[in-house]
Design an enzyme around this catalytic site. Structure first.
Site: not given
Ligand code: PEP
Length: 249
Positions: A11, A98, A169
């Site tokens: 990020k 994302h 996700e």
């Molecule tokens: C992401 O933002 O793609 C992610 C998986 O974050 P985290 O592992 O911190 O939940």
């Protein structure tokens, strides 16, 4: 045996200097980790770091990816980065769609599909993120939400023979420390797998992202078609990321 994919999404958490330092401090361990044939490691830093990181990692099998790509090929799109530029700086993978891009930059499903197509045309593997919100999860609407996020993607990529990765996700699992129950994940992966087997002609794989850490890795055993992980905060610290790779491969 198919290798497992581990993508570090940094990020905007590391500056240029911090990103370079992460790799120089852990260069030999990164070399060793990436040399294993059952793992594929991709680091996704901020745009300005990609070129230098790629040079720094030239003697390793670690790949460098981007965190976003423009839906447009070229033109008057201030602040955007094209797939062709990413190719020219040595990028082999790129995250698109994302949830933070969808939320803060109003990126739409159509933008995601166009960006993924541009990436495939440049032979860059798109990592296409999809996931239901907390509200959709509560209302039992995850499958509908995922299918609708995939509509444009499936039609934009229907003729591509380039490999693509879909990162499931769930938005409610990102950065929260909470991961879905195994039965829930199995149901989602079975469903996504059936969609891609039936509809998509090129090579594809499914990965999971959202609070992946050395503590949550045991939740991901025996998930059908799970080909890897997209890791956010736990990828910022090398020992934690290394542990995830060793546990998940
Ligand atoms: C992401 O933002 O793609 C992610 C998986 O974050 P985290 O592992 O911190 O939940």
């Amino acid at each position: 045996m198919q290798s497992k994919l581990f993508i570090a999404n940094w990020k905007m958490q590391k500056t240029f200097a911090e990103s370079i330092d992460f790799c120089s401090s852990n260069l030999s361990a990164l070399k060793k980790l990436s040399a294993q044939t059952d793992t594929e490691i991709v680091l996704c830093p901020s745009f300005p770091v990609i070129y230098s990181l790629n040079e720094q990692l030239a003697d390793t099998m670690v790949h460098v990816g981007a965190q976003n790509c423009s839906p447009y090929i070229s033109g008057a799109y201030t602040g955007q980065v094209s797939a062709q530029s990413l190719k020219e700086i040595g990028c082999n993978y790129c995250i698109v769609g994302h949830s933070e891009q969808r939320k803060y930059e109003n990126v739409t499903d159509k933008d995601v599909a166009m960006a993924a197509k541009n990436l495939c045309d440049q032979e860059i593997e798109p990592i296409i993120c999809i996931g239901e919100t907390e509200e959709q999860f509560q209302k039992n609407e995850a499958i509908n939400a995922l299918e609708s996020q995939l509509d444009f993607v499936l039609s934009a990529l229907k003729n591509t023979k380039q490999p693509i990765t879909i990162a499931y996700e769930p938005v409610w699992a990102i950065g929260t420390g909470v991961v879905p129950e195994s039965a829930y994940l199995k149901k989602i992966f079975q469903h996504l797998s059936a969609i891609f087997s039936n509809v998509h002609s090129g090579p594809w794989r499914l990965i999971y992202g959202g609070s992946v850490s050395e503590k949550t890795m045991s939740s991901f055993k025996d998930i059908p078609s799970l080909a890897g992980f997209l890791v956010g905060s736990a990828s910022l610290d090398f020992p934690k990321f290394e542990k995830i790779v060793l546990l998940g491969k």
